[in-house]
Design a protein around this motif. Structure first.
Motif, PDB file in Angstrom:
ATOM      1  N   ASN A   1     -30.111 -68.750  93.264  1.00  0.00           N
ATOM      2  CA  ASN A   1     -28.648 -68.675  93.309  1.00  0.00           C
ATOM      3  C   ASN A   1     -28.078 -67.281  93.517  1.00  0.00           C
ATOM      4  O   ASN A   1     -26.860 -67.133  93.601  1.00  0.00           O
ATOM      5  CB  ASN A   1     -28.073 -69.248  92.006  1.00  0.00           C
ATOM      6  N   THR A   2     -28.931 -66.279  93.612  1.00  0.00           N
ATOM      7  CA  THR A   2     -28.451 -64.899  93.712  1.00  0.00           C
ATOM      8  C   THR A   2     -28.993 -64.224  94.961  1.00  0.00           C
ATOM      9  O   THR A   2     -30.206 -64.264  95.208  1.00  0.00           O
ATOM     10  CB  THR A   2     -28.886 -64.084  92.469  1.00  0.00           C
TER      11      THR A   2
ATOM     12  N   GLU B   1     -28.422 -58.388  95.415  1.00  0.00           N
ATOM     13  CA  GLU B   1     -27.863 -58.363  94.065  1.00  0.00           C
ATOM     14  C   GLU B   1     -28.977 -58.424  93.020  1.00  0.00           C
ATOM     15  O   GLU B   1     -28.906 -57.771  91.977  1.00  0.00           O
ATOM     16  CB  GLU B   1     -26.892 -59.528  93.880  1.00  0.00           C
ATOM     17  N   GLN B   2     -30.025 -59.199  93.301  1.00  0.00           N
ATOM     18  CA  GLN B   2     -31.171 -59.232  92.390  1.00  0.00           C
ATOM     19  C   GLN B   2     -31.808 -57.858  92.265  1.00  0.00           C
ATOM     20  O   GLN B   2     -32.163 -57.427  91.162  1.00  0.00           O
ATOM     21  CB  GLN B   2     -32.214 -60.231  92.896  1.00  0.00           C
TER      22      GLN B   2
ATOM     23  N   ILE C   1     -32.229 -68.038  88.995  1.00  0.00           N
ATOM     24  CA  ILE C   1     -31.547 -66.808  89.417  1.00  0.00           C
ATOM     25  C   ILE C   1     -31.955 -66.452  90.841  1.00  0.00           C
ATOM     26  O   ILE C   1     -31.122 -66.072  91.674  1.00  0.00           O
ATOM     27  CB  ILE C   1     -31.866 -65.656  88.436  1.00  0.00           C
TER      28      ILE C   1
ATOM     29  N   GLY D   1     -23.984 -72.631  89.903  1.00  0.00           N
ATOM     30  CA  GLY D   1     -24.151 -71.972  91.198  1.00  0.00           C
ATOM     31  C   GLY D   1     -24.334 -72.970  92.324  1.00  0.00           C
ATOM     32  O   GLY D   1     -24.154 -74.182  92.160  1.00  0.00           O
TER      33      GLY D   1
ATOM     34  N   LEU E   1     -24.836 -64.086  86.681  1.00  0.00           N
ATOM     35  CA  LEU E   1     -26.148 -64.532  87.149  1.00  0.00           C
ATOM     36  C   LEU E   1     -26.644 -65.706  86.304  1.00  0.00           C
ATOM     37  O   LEU E   1     -27.234 -66.666  86.826  1.00  0.00           O
ATOM     38  CB  LEU E   1     -27.176 -63.394  87.068  1.00  0.00           C
TER      39      LEU E   1
ATOM     40  N   ARG F   1     -21.299 -58.995  85.627  1.00  0.00           N
ATOM     41  CA  ARG F   1     -22.200 -59.459  86.682  1.00  0.00           C
ATOM     42  C   ARG F   1     -23.455 -60.122  86.132  1.00  0.00           C
ATOM     43  O   ARG F   1     -23.923 -61.130  86.681  1.00  0.00           O
ATOM     44  CB  ARG F   1     -22.581 -58.306  87.605  1.00  0.00           C
TER      45      ARG F   1
ATOM     46  N   ARG G   1     -24.698 -68.984  87.019  1.00  0.00           N
ATOM     47  CA  ARG G   1     -25.096 -69.645  88.263  1.00  0.00           C
ATOM     48  C   ARG G   1     -26.287 -70.576  88.070  1.00  0.00           C
ATOM     49  O   ARG G   1     -26.535 -71.455  88.895  1.00  0.00           O
ATOM     50  CB  ARG G   1     -25.422 -68.598  89.331  1.00  0.00           C
TER      51      ARG G   1
END
Length: 200
Positions: A113-114, A118-119, A110, A181, A174, A170, A177
């Protein structure tokens, strides 16, 4: 004799015709992955988009990953945008593994890829997700992560339902991904899960 043979042939044909569609399956490492399964035990169905084997150190086969979608597509952006039912299933291939190890690998992926913003925005949902992934798993056990439209993300580990996280799409994106992702386990794994290439 001819009448009896004709009757047997007709009975055999009827049997084949009446076989359920779910009898079709993709077989990986002796495990059957149905082509079609019911969505959350209901009447609607979801379809196997693709599957792959996740290996560690190019030798140890860790798990089979299978992606099911209500709206089949090999385009990651369309998968993220879809509000239909979706499922990620892990079938363990190792003799034993703690679910905590899976959770740690999830968190690392995560992060890769995020975007940080957003995290930060979803840190509470991520923490709840990681807390629910516990226990241990053995060969053949499944971990299931499902997106239920208008409800959230349901988690099941080795047949035990761990809970539901109330969230919009959303959070499940996550999780998606992790496999599809920008930094997946491998390009081969991503392509096979998306159904772009057959399982090698």
């Amino acid at each position: 004799m001819l009448v009896q043979m004709t009757r047997q042939l007709l009975l055999g044909a009827v049997f084949l015709i009446t076989l359920p569609m779910s009898a079709n399956a993709l077989i990986i490492n002796d495990y059957d992955l149905p082509d079609v399964i019911s969505a959350d035990g209901g009447d609607s169905e979801i379809y196997l988009q693709g599957a792959s084997v996740r290996s560690w150190y190019l030798m140890v086969k860790g798990y089979i990953g299978a992606l099911y979608l209500a709206e089949p597509t090999s385009n990651p952006e369309e998968i993220y945008a879809s509000e239909g039912y979706q499922r990620m299933a892990f079938v363990m291939l190792v003799s034993k593994m703690s679910a905590r190890r899976i959770a740690n690998a999830f968190y690392e992926s995560i992060q890769l890829n995020t975007p940080p913003a957003e995290q930060e925005e979803m840190k509470d949902e991520i923490a709840e997700l990681l807390a629910l992934v516990d226990g241990s798993m053995k060969r053949g056990d499944q971990a299931v992560f499902e997106y239920l439209p208008d409800q959230g993300v349901r988690i099941e580990i080795a047949g035990e339902e761990k809970g539901m996280i109330v969230s919009d799409k959303r959070l499940f994106n996550l999780i998606l991904r992790v496999w599809i992702g920008e930094t997946p386990p491998s390009k081969t794994f991503k392509d096979e899960v998306l159904g772009l290439t057959p399982v090698g």
